[in-house]
Motif scaffolding. Sequence first.
Motif, PDB file in Angstrom:
ATOM      1  N   GLY A 121     -49.445   9.583  23.676  1.00  0.00           N
ATOM      2  CA  GLY A 121     -48.647  10.165  22.592  1.00  0.00           C
ATOM      3  C   GLY A 121     -48.369   9.258  21.424  1.00  0.00           C
ATOM      4  O   GLY A 121     -47.764   9.679  20.436  1.00  0.00           O
ATOM      5  N   GLY A 122     -48.788   7.990  21.491  1.00  0.00           N
ATOM      6  CA  GLY A 122     -48.512   7.065  20.402  1.00  0.00           C
ATOM      7  C   GLY A 122     -47.065   6.611  20.385  1.00  0.00           C
ATOM      8  O   GLY A 122     -46.284   6.962  21.282  1.00  0.00           O
ATOM      9  N   PRO A 123     -46.675   5.850  19.371  1.00  0.00           N
ATOM     10  CA  PRO A 123     -45.314   5.300  19.332  1.00  0.00           C
ATOM     11  C   PRO A 123     -44.233   6.363  19.282  1.00  0.00           C
ATOM     12  O   PRO A 123     -43.108   6.132  19.736  1.00  0.00           O
ATOM     13  CB  PRO A 123     -45.317   4.439  18.060  1.00  0.00           C
ATOM     14  CG  PRO A 123     -46.479   4.918  17.262  1.00  0.00           C
ATOM     15  CD  PRO A 123     -47.500   5.399  18.233  1.00  0.00           C
ATOM     16  N   GLU A 124     -44.555   7.558  18.729  1.00  0.00           N
ATOM     17  CA  GLU A 124     -43.539   8.612  18.648  1.00  0.00           C
ATOM     18  C   GLU A 124     -43.131   9.127  20.028  1.00  0.00           C
ATOM     19  O   GLU A 124     -42.086   9.759  20.179  1.00  0.00           O
ATOM     20  CB  GLU A 124     -44.048   9.786  17.799  1.00  0.00           C
ATOM     21  CG  GLU A 124     -44.233   9.468  16.321  1.00  0.00           C
ATOM     22  CD  GLU A 124     -45.507   8.687  16.044  1.00  0.00           C
ATOM     23  OE1 GLU A 124     -46.372   8.612  16.957  1.00  0.00           O
ATOM     24  OE2 GLU A 124     -45.633   8.139  14.932  1.00  0.00           O
ATOM     25  N   ALA A 125     -43.952   8.842  21.039  1.00  0.00           N
ATOM     26  CA  ALA A 125     -43.649   9.318  22.389  1.00  0.00           C
ATOM     27  C   ALA A 125     -42.607   8.467  23.085  1.00  0.00           C
ATOM     28  O   ALA A 125     -42.114   8.842  24.155  1.00  0.00           O
ATOM     29  CB  ALA A 125     -44.930   9.355  23.228  1.00  0.00           C
ATOM     30  N   PRO A 138     -38.918   6.119  22.794  1.00  0.00           N
ATOM     31  CA  PRO A 138     -37.764   5.659  22.025  1.00  0.00           C
ATOM     32  C   PRO A 138     -37.854   4.152  21.810  1.00  0.00           C
ATOM     33  O   PRO A 138     -38.678   3.470  22.423  1.00  0.00           O
ATOM     34  CB  PRO A 138     -36.569   6.024  22.918  1.00  0.00           C
ATOM     35  CG  PRO A 138     -37.129   6.056  24.301  1.00  0.00           C
ATOM     36  CD  PRO A 138     -38.547   6.533  24.156  1.00  0.00           C
ATOM     37  N   ASP A 139     -36.988   3.636  20.939  1.00  0.00           N
ATOM     38  CA  ASP A 139     -37.057   2.220  20.578  1.00  0.00           C
ATOM     39  C   ASP A 139     -37.018   1.294  21.790  1.00  0.00           C
ATOM     40  O   ASP A 139     -37.768   0.319  21.865  1.00  0.00           O
ATOM     41  CB  ASP A 139     -35.895   1.860  19.634  1.00  0.00           C
ATOM     42  CG  ASP A 139     -36.210   2.185  18.182  1.00  0.00           C
ATOM     43  OD1 ASP A 139     -37.290   2.747  17.913  1.00  0.00           O
ATOM     44  OD2 ASP A 139     -35.375   1.870  17.313  1.00  0.00           O
TER      45      ASP A 139
END
Length: 232
Positions: free
Chosen positions: A27-31, A33-34
């Motif tokens: 899902g990439g970084p958007e998948a 949380p920080d």
Amino acid sequence: MSAAPGPRLPSYIRDHRARLRDRFLAGGPEALPDYELLELVLFRAIPRQDVKPLARQLLDLFGDFNRVISAPAARLREVRGVGDAVICELKVVEAAAHRLSRARVIHRPVLSSWNALLDYCRTAMAHAEIEQFRVLYLDRKNVLIADEAQARGTVDHVPVYPREVVKRALELNASALILVHNHPSGDPTPSQADIDMTQQIRLAADALGIVLHDHLIVGKAAELSFRSAGYL
């Protein structure tokens, strides 16, 4: 003889790391949380223990992922559990972000890729804890030929010398300038000193046929353009 391997990670930590990697790849970084994205960075630095508590501690102290990787090494070192390996991993990520954003603007027409320029300025300066002043030097086609840090100051002041800015433009055979500096307070509203300094540089540049396109002030969450705001 080679060193004996360290103890194996408990299965629940191995499984957690595998799940995070799979989610990131799918899902990439958007998948993530920080705190989970930060965990991925910390895995390499701390290979044999659960890094979730440290990731959450760093985010509690500094605010978000960007502020963690941008934090000064000296401040990071004050956090229990942060050593050279962690600092190195965080600073590699920061350096990669800077280089990627710079590559999108250097040697390219700046005025037609304004959003990329703003992204670069945010990445380079938004989370700095002291004021920095940079000058972007452009050629006759408004292609960025140099990006140079002119000065570093304190939390609320940076010394700038208009004559040095214009002298450097002549050395680079630049035809135009964009000034950029940050406000560590987070508020990009210009001070009277900012306004006066900008006018001094504009007058010096005008006298030599050099165009001052803009002066950008970068805050933590927003930027201000002198030209859009009517100061130029």
